[in-house]
Design a protein around this motif. Structure first.
Motif, PDB file in Angstrom:
ATOM      1  N   SER A  58       7.364  -7.978  -1.611  1.00 59.09           N
ATOM      2  CA  SER A  58       7.324  -6.805  -2.487  1.00 59.09           C
ATOM      3  C   SER A  58       8.013  -5.646  -1.767  1.00 59.09           C
ATOM      4  CB  SER A  58       5.869  -6.444  -2.802  1.00 59.09           C
ATOM      5  OG  SER A  58       5.809  -5.320  -3.638  1.00 59.09           O
ATOM      6  N   PRO A  59       9.143  -5.161  -2.268  1.00 56.80           N
ATOM      7  CA  PRO A  59       9.918  -4.137  -1.556  1.00 56.80           C
ATOM      8  C   PRO A  59       9.097  -2.878  -1.250  1.00 56.80           C
ATOM      9  CG  PRO A  59      11.226  -5.079  -3.324  1.00 56.80           C
ATOM     10  CD  PRO A  59       9.833  -5.601  -3.501  1.00 56.80           C
ATOM     11  N   ILE A  60       9.384  -2.279  -0.099  1.00 55.76           N
ATOM     12  CA  ILE A  60       8.727  -1.039   0.312  1.00 55.76           C
ATOM     13  C   ILE A  60       9.474   0.124  -0.340  1.00 55.76           C
ATOM     14  CG2 ILE A  60       8.102   0.437   2.251  1.00 55.76           C
ATOM     15  CD1 ILE A  60       8.173  -2.098   4.019  1.00 55.76           C
ATOM     16  N   GLY A  61       8.823   0.795  -1.275  1.00 56.08           N
ATOM     17  CA  GLY A  61       9.449   1.889  -2.009  1.00 56.08           C
ATOM     18  C   GLY A  61       9.928   1.437  -3.376  1.00 56.08           C
ATOM     19  N   ASN A  62       9.697   2.289  -4.378  1.00 56.08           N
ATOM     20  CA  ASN A  62      10.165   1.982  -5.724  1.00 56.08           C
ATOM     21  C   ASN A  62      10.540   3.276  -6.440  1.00 56.08           C
ATOM     22  OD1 ASN A  62       7.697   3.109  -6.781  1.00 56.08           O
ATOM     23  ND2 ASN A  62       6.681   1.152  -6.330  1.00 56.08           N
ATOM     24  N   THR A  63      10.821   3.195  -7.718  1.00 54.64           N
ATOM     25  CA  THR A  63      11.258   4.366  -8.470  1.00 54.64           C
ATOM     26  C   THR A  63      10.183   5.453  -8.516  1.00 54.64           C
ATOM     27  OG1 THR A  63      12.669   2.962  -9.825  1.00 54.64           O
ATOM     28  CG2 THR A  63      12.191   5.144 -10.681  1.00 54.64           C
ATOM     29  N   THR A  64       8.929   5.049  -8.553  1.00 57.10           N
ATOM     30  CA  THR A  64       7.822   5.995  -8.648  1.00 57.10           C
ATOM     31  C   THR A  64       7.452   6.593  -7.293  1.00 57.10           C
ATOM     32  OG1 THR A  64       6.962   4.731 -10.511  1.00 57.10           O
ATOM     33  CG2 THR A  64       5.466   6.307  -9.483  1.00 57.10           C
TER      34      THR A  64
ATOM     35  N   ASN B 231       0.835  -1.200   0.000  1.00 60.15           N
ATOM     36  CA  ASN B 231       0.000   0.000   0.000  1.00 60.15           C
ATOM     37  C   ASN B 231       0.871   1.252   0.000  1.00 60.15           C
ATOM     38  OD1 ASN B 231      -3.043  -0.849   0.486  1.00 60.15           O
ATOM     39  ND2 ASN B 231      -1.758  -2.232   1.671  1.00 60.15           N
ATOM     40  N   THR B 232       1.078   1.808  -1.183  1.00 62.90           N
ATOM     41  CA  THR B 232       1.986   2.950  -1.327  1.00 62.90           C
ATOM     42  C   THR B 232       1.540   4.167  -0.528  1.00 62.90           C
ATOM     43  OG1 THR B 232       0.831   3.695  -3.331  1.00 62.90           O
ATOM     44  CG2 THR B 232       2.713   2.200  -3.623  1.00 62.90           C
ATOM     45  N   GLY B 233       0.265   4.260  -0.210  1.00 62.24           N
ATOM     46  CA  GLY B 233      -0.231   5.371   0.590  1.00 62.24           C
ATOM     47  C   GLY B 233       0.297   5.384   2.007  1.00 62.24           C
ATOM     48  N   TYR B 234       0.947   4.300   2.426  1.00 54.98           N
ATOM     49  CA  TYR B 234       1.520   4.210   3.773  1.00 54.98           C
ATOM     50  C   TYR B 234       3.042   4.331   3.756  1.00 54.98           C
ATOM     51  CZ  TYR B 234      -2.984   3.110   5.806  1.00 54.98           C
ATOM     52  OH  TYR B 234      -4.283   3.195   6.236  1.00 54.98           O
ATOM     53  N   TRP B 235       3.603   4.719   2.640  1.00 51.48           N
ATOM     54  CA  TRP B 235       5.063   4.810   2.542  1.00 51.48           C
ATOM     55  C   TRP B 235       5.617   6.135   3.038  1.00 51.48           C
ATOM     56  CZ3 TRP B 235       6.192   2.108  -2.825  1.00 51.48           C
ATOM     57  CH2 TRP B 235       5.862   0.752  -2.709  1.00 51.48           C
ATOM     58  N   ASP B 236       4.743   6.988   3.563  1.00 50.03           N
ATOM     59  CA  ASP B 236       5.215   8.227   4.186  1.00 50.03           C
ATOM     60  C   ASP B 236       4.888   8.254   5.684  1.00 50.03           C
ATOM     61  OD1 ASP B 236       2.468   8.483   4.027  1.00 50.03           O
ATOM     62  OD2 ASP B 236       2.512  10.524   3.208  1.00 50.03           O
ATOM     63  N   LYS B 237       4.555   7.081   6.258  1.00 45.74           N
ATOM     64  CA  LYS B 237       4.171   6.982   7.668  1.00 45.74           C
ATOM     65  C   LYS B 237       5.367   6.566   8.526  1.00 45.74           C
ATOM     66  CE  LYS B 237       0.041   7.661   6.058  1.00 45.74           C
ATOM     67  NZ  LYS B 237      -0.422   9.044   5.884  1.00 45.74           N
ATOM     68  N   HIS B 238       5.150   6.556   9.836  1.00 48.39           N
ATOM     69  CA  HIS B 238       6.206   6.241  10.805  1.00 48.39           C
ATOM     70  C   HIS B 238       5.858   4.947  11.533  1.00 48.39           C
ATOM     71  CE1 HIS B 238       7.927  10.231  10.138  1.00 48.39           C
ATOM     72  NE2 HIS B 238       6.668  10.647  10.082  1.00 48.39           N
ATOM     73  N   TYR B 239       6.903   4.109  11.749  1.00 49.75           N
ATOM     74  CA  TYR B 239       6.682   2.770  12.290  1.00 49.75           C
ATOM     75  C   TYR B 239       7.723   2.418  13.347  1.00 49.75           C
ATOM     76  CZ  TYR B 239       4.003   2.477   7.968  1.00 49.75           C
ATOM     77  OH  TYR B 239       3.118   2.730   6.945  1.00 49.75           O
ATOM     78  N   ILE B 240       7.288   1.611  14.339  1.00 51.93           N
ATOM     79  CA  ILE B 240       8.221   0.938  15.234  1.00 51.93           C
ATOM     80  C   ILE B 240       7.854  -0.541  15.252  1.00 51.93           C
ATOM     81  CG2 ILE B 240       8.758   2.920  16.709  1.00 51.93           C
ATOM     82  CD1 ILE B 240       6.807   1.738  18.784  1.00 51.93           C
ATOM     83  N   GLN B 241       8.864  -1.390  15.309  1.00 53.41           N
ATOM     84  CA  GLN B 241       8.648  -2.831  15.387  1.00 53.41           C
ATOM     85  C   GLN B 241       8.697  -3.237  16.850  1.00 53.41           C
ATOM     86  OE1 GLN B 241      10.824  -5.048  12.440  1.00 53.41           O
ATOM     87  NE2 GLN B 241      10.842  -6.914  13.689  1.00 53.41           N
ATOM     88  N   ILE B 242       7.741  -4.076  17.290  1.00 52.78           N
ATOM     89  CA  ILE B 242       7.650  -4.406  18.713  1.00 52.78           C
ATOM     90  C   ILE B 242       7.815  -5.899  18.988  1.00 52.78           C
ATOM     91  CG2 ILE B 242       6.249  -2.365  19.226  1.00 52.78           C
ATOM     92  CD1 ILE B 242       3.786  -4.215  19.325  1.00 52.78           C
ATOM     93  N   ALA B 243       8.210  -6.679  17.977  1.00 52.72           N
ATOM     94  CA  ALA B 243       8.428  -8.116  18.159  1.00 52.72           C
ATOM     95  C   ALA B 243       9.284  -8.641  17.018  1.00 52.72           C
ATOM     96  CB  ALA B 243       7.088  -8.863  18.188  1.00 52.72           C
ATOM     97  N   ASN B 244       9.927  -9.790  17.239  1.00 52.83           N
ATOM     98  CA  ASN B 244      10.592 -10.486  16.152  1.00 52.83           C
ATOM     99  C   ASN B 244       9.539 -11.007  15.185  1.00 52.83           C
ATOM    100  OD1 ASN B 244      13.253 -10.187  17.148  1.00 52.83           O
ATOM    101  ND2 ASN B 244      12.929 -11.900  18.552  1.00 52.83           N
TER     102      ASN B 244
END
Length: 192
Positions: free
Chosen positions: A49-55, A20-33
């Motif tokens: 599917s990699p997060i972020g692309n040329t577009t 979901n490319t609409g979430y590629w400008d958000k902030h995240y923390i990981q809380i588990a393995n």
């Protein structure tokens, strides 16, 4: 927000971000393995599917809080900007372990990121194996431009062509400090 980031605790949440490319400008923390073994069956065998692309580049932030993402699989030999993150811009990503990854792509390929620009990388550690059939491959990142890389490491078996590095394939205008690589490299081209 940066003050109140999304909390990531499982693979389904990571998959939602990646698709979901609409979430590629958000902030995240990981809380588990997170065990990403299931990615080997995704997308008709292409895997993660990699997060972020040329577009649309990833411009948010991610703090792994020293948790791990294990057994990530990507098989995209005709695609550029391949890694957990495909392409990032103007951000800080920190405190992530990506272990036992199996990554293949064309150009700008890395376990953590295919390509980063104006991105601060801090405390990122990668293990596994990586194959690039084009240019710019590194155990951590394939192509890195303009910012700092600090306290990062790579222990990744790498097969590549041109511009291949144990830590970073191509580095432009960056400061690198307290980083190391223990990555065996088999490369057929130049700038290894």
């Amino acid at each position: 927000t940066d003050v109140d980031p999304y909390q990531i605790e499982n693979l389904n949440q990571l998959r939602f971000i990646s698709e979901n490319t609409g979430y590629w400008d958000k902030h995240y923390i990981q809380i588990a393995n997170i065990d990403a073994s299931e990615t080997s069956t995704w997308n008709g065998g292409e895997g993660w599917s990699p997060i972020g692309n040329t577009t649309v580049m990833f411009t948010g932030s991610y703090n792994g809080q020293s948790f791990a993402i294990n057994n990530l699989y990507i098989n995209r030999p005709t695609q550029e900007n391949v890694g957990f993150f495909g392409r990032t811009f103007n951000t800080t990503i920190q405190n992530i372990k990506i272990t036992n990854a199996n990554i293949s792509g064309l150009s700008r390929v890395g376990v953590f990121s295919g390509s980063t620009s104006s991105t601060t990388l801090l405390n990122i550690h990668c293990t596994g194996q990586l194959t690039s059939t084009g240019d710019f491959a590194g155990g951590l990142a394939g192509y890195v431009s303009s910012r700092t890389v600090t306290n990062c490491s790579s222990n990744v078996t790498i097969s590549g062509n041109n511009s291949v590095g144990g830590l970073i394939g191509y580095l432009n205008n960056n400061t690198v400090s307290n980083c190391y690589s223990n990555s065996p490299i088999n490369a057929t081209g130049n700038y290894v």
